[in-house]
Design a protein around this motif. Structure first.
Motif, PDB file in Angstrom:
ATOM      1  N   CYS A 198       0.875  -1.181   0.000  1.00  0.00           N
ATOM      2  CA  CYS A 198       0.000   0.000   0.000  1.00  0.00           C
ATOM      3  C   CYS A 198       0.908   1.225   0.000  1.00  0.00           C
ATOM      4  O   CYS A 198       1.537   1.545   1.006  1.00  0.00           O
ATOM      5  N   VAL A 199       0.991   1.915  -1.145  1.00  0.00           N
ATOM      6  CA  VAL A 199       1.960   3.002  -1.290  1.00  0.00           C
ATOM      7  C   VAL A 199       1.316   4.371  -1.430  1.00  0.00           C
ATOM      8  O   VAL A 199       2.008   5.390  -1.402  1.00  0.00           O
ATOM      9  N   MET A 200      -0.010   4.400  -1.579  1.00  0.00           N
ATOM     10  CA  MET A 200      -0.680   5.692  -1.780  1.00  0.00           C
ATOM     11  C   MET A 200      -2.088   5.651  -1.217  1.00  0.00           C
ATOM     12  O   MET A 200      -2.757   4.621  -1.256  1.00  0.00           O
ATOM     13  N   LEU A 201      -2.510   6.787  -0.682  1.00  0.00           N
ATOM     14  CA  LEU A 201      -3.898   6.992  -0.283  1.00  0.00           C
ATOM     15  C   LEU A 201      -4.538   7.941  -1.276  1.00  0.00           C
ATOM     16  O   LEU A 201      -4.035   9.045  -1.509  1.00  0.00           O
ATOM     17  N   LYS A 202      -5.643   7.493  -1.904  1.00  0.00           N
ATOM     18  CA  LYS A 202      -6.450   8.447  -2.645  1.00  0.00           C
ATOM     19  C   LYS A 202      -7.473   8.987  -1.660  1.00  0.00           C
ATOM     20  O   LYS A 202      -8.473   8.352  -1.345  1.00  0.00           O
ATOM     21  N   HIS A 203      -7.189  10.176  -1.171  1.00  0.00           N
ATOM     22  CA  HIS A 203      -8.012  10.787  -0.131  1.00  0.00           C
ATOM     23  C   HIS A 203      -9.213  11.457  -0.780  1.00  0.00           C
ATOM     24  O   HIS A 203      -9.069  12.398  -1.554  1.00  0.00           O
ATOM     25  N   ARG A 253       4.631   4.635   8.257  1.00  0.00           N
ATOM     26  CA  ARG A 253       5.406   4.890   7.049  1.00  0.00           C
ATOM     27  C   ARG A 253       4.772   6.049   6.291  1.00  0.00           C
ATOM     28  O   ARG A 253       3.546   6.140   6.186  1.00  0.00           O
ATOM     29  N   ARG A 254       5.598   6.959   5.748  1.00  0.00           N
ATOM     30  CA  ARG A 254       5.029   8.059   4.967  1.00  0.00           C
ATOM     31  C   ARG A 254       4.700   7.558   3.565  1.00  0.00           C
ATOM     32  O   ARG A 254       5.550   7.042   2.858  1.00  0.00           O
ATOM     33  N   ILE A 255       3.437   7.695   3.184  1.00  0.00           N
ATOM     34  CA  ILE A 255       3.025   7.315   1.842  1.00  0.00           C
ATOM     35  C   ILE A 255       2.537   8.550   1.091  1.00  0.00           C
ATOM     36  O   ILE A 255       2.317   9.610   1.672  1.00  0.00           O
ATOM     37  N   SER A 256       2.379   8.387  -0.204  1.00  0.00           N
ATOM     38  CA  SER A 256       1.834   9.471  -1.019  1.00  0.00           C
ATOM     39  C   SER A 256       0.354   9.666  -0.698  1.00  0.00           C
ATOM     40  O   SER A 256      -0.377   8.692  -0.493  1.00  0.00           O
ATOM     41  N   ILE A 257      -0.083  10.920  -0.651  1.00  0.00           N
ATOM     42  CA  ILE A 257      -1.509  11.232  -0.521  1.00  0.00           C
ATOM     43  C   ILE A 257      -1.892  12.121  -1.688  1.00  0.00           C
ATOM     44  O   ILE A 257      -1.412  13.251  -1.815  1.00  0.00           O
ATOM     45  N   LEU A 258      -2.721  11.583  -2.563  1.00  0.00           N
ATOM     46  CA  LEU A 258      -3.301  12.357  -3.651  1.00  0.00           C
ATOM     47  C   LEU A 258      -4.799  12.470  -3.402  1.00  0.00           C
ATOM     48  O   LEU A 258      -5.412  11.524  -2.886  1.00  0.00           O
ATOM     49  N   CYS A 259      -5.388  13.589  -3.787  1.00  0.00           N
ATOM     50  CA  CYS A 259      -6.758  13.901  -3.371  1.00  0.00           C
ATOM     51  C   CYS A 259      -7.734  13.946  -4.531  1.00  0.00           C
ATOM     52  O   CYS A 259      -7.374  14.290  -5.662  1.00  0.00           O
ATOM     53  N   GLY A 260      -8.985  13.619  -4.228  1.00  0.00           N
ATOM     54  CA  GLY A 260     -10.037  13.567  -5.226  1.00  0.00           C
ATOM     55  C   GLY A 260     -11.057  14.682  -5.079  1.00  0.00           C
ATOM     56  O   GLY A 260     -10.709  15.844  -4.963  1.00  0.00           O
TER      57      GLY A 260
END
Length: 310
Positions: free
Chosen positions: A164-169, A191-198
């Protein structure tokens, strides 16, 4: 193509799926759409999302869309593919196929049957196991899935499910969730993961201010998302807000239930990105009054963009 990692940033635009007037896949428009998104400066593409009308495609059509997008890009930009399904078997099958074609990663939303924190964790733990070493995006979209995943549960998933490397927030707007997750990674609790937003970009400036890495959403002017993310990266939030403000009325209009995607496709067709604004049935069609609304918003948007020099 390099695989998706925790360091991903920028704009991974949610691509529409172009259809002909009679509802068939329009492969030529897939090519022109990919060229348009690349020219707009996006970082990557996400295909087979909810607003890509993925549930209306057959399994063969889904494969065709992904293959066509990947072929057109030829490795120049990463592609994330939505593979959400009621069960792990069809999800794994599609994921294996698209990764074999050159996708960078996949995106998985929880099924509506997930009701508790333990169920949410167990679901994504089994997703991680089923996908093997394939990196995936956790799509957190409670308005559509009716599944709420608390920050503490996301922390646990991130810490115990390494792919799990990214959260689609896509909470609404859920700004405090971004703050909580960034605080947790800053203090070493996760762990710091990528957060991209919708959310169609409606809260993008505020999300960037809370520590998001960019956007993973659709809008008929991806230039807005690119401009906001780039301005924040350059340390200029005032410019980011000025760009956002100019596009906000049209972005707001696109968020209507029912006709929102129809209005997005109308503008993309008007811009020459796709040949037809058709949604595959069942799907909404704009009325003459809806079209008049959109045209008025476009005219006002053009004036505002000229005023700010964008």
């Amino acid at each position: 193509m390099a695989r998706l990692t925790e360091d991903a940033k920028g704009v991974y635009v949610i691509a529409v799926t172009p259809f002909t007037d009679d509802g068939a896949l329009d492969l030529a428009s897939i090519d022109s759409m990919v060229d348009f998104y690349e020219g707009a400066g996006v970082t990557g593409l996400t295909v087979l999302g909810q607003l890509g009308e993925a549930p209306k495609l057959t399994a063969e059509e889904s494969r065709t869309v992904v293959e066509r997008v990947l072929k057109r890009l030829d490795g120049r930009l990463p592609v994330v593919v939505g593979v959400s399904a009621p069960g792990l078997a069809p999800m794994s099958e599609l994921a294996e196929a698209v990764m074999g074609e050159g996708a960078a990663g996949v995106m998985v939303a929880p099924p509506w049957t997930v009701k508790t924190d333990d169920q949410a964790f167990a679901f994504y733990q089994s997703v991680g196991e089923a996908l093997g070493d394939t990196p995936f995006v956790l799509q957190d979209y409670p308005l559509t899935t009716n599944v709420t995943i608390a920050p503490k549960v996301i922390e646990r998933i991130v810490n115990e499910v390494p792919n799990c490397v990214m959260l689609k927030h896509e909470d609404w707007p859920g700004l405090s969730k971004i703050s909580a997750l960034r605080a947790a990674s800053d203090k070493g609790a996760m762990r710091r993961i990528s957060i991209l937003c919708g959310n169609g970009g409606l809260f993008l400036p505020e999300e960037m201010g809370r520590g998001a890495d960019g956007a993973m959403t659709g809008f008929c002017y991806p230039e807005m998302m690119v401009g906001v993310v780039e301005a924040y990266a350059a340390g200029n939030p005032d410019r980011a807000h000025a760009i956002f403000d100019a596009y906000l009325p049209l972005a707001r209009y696109e968020q209507q239930q029912g006709i929102g995607l129809a209005s997005r496709k109308y503008v993309l067709a008007k811009r020459g990105v796709i040949k037809s604004a058709t949604l595959r049935k069942p799907g909404a069609k704009l009325s003459a009054l809806d079209i008049a609304d959109v045209e008025r918003l476009l005219a006002r948007q053009a004036i505002r963009l000229k005023e700010i020099g964008a």
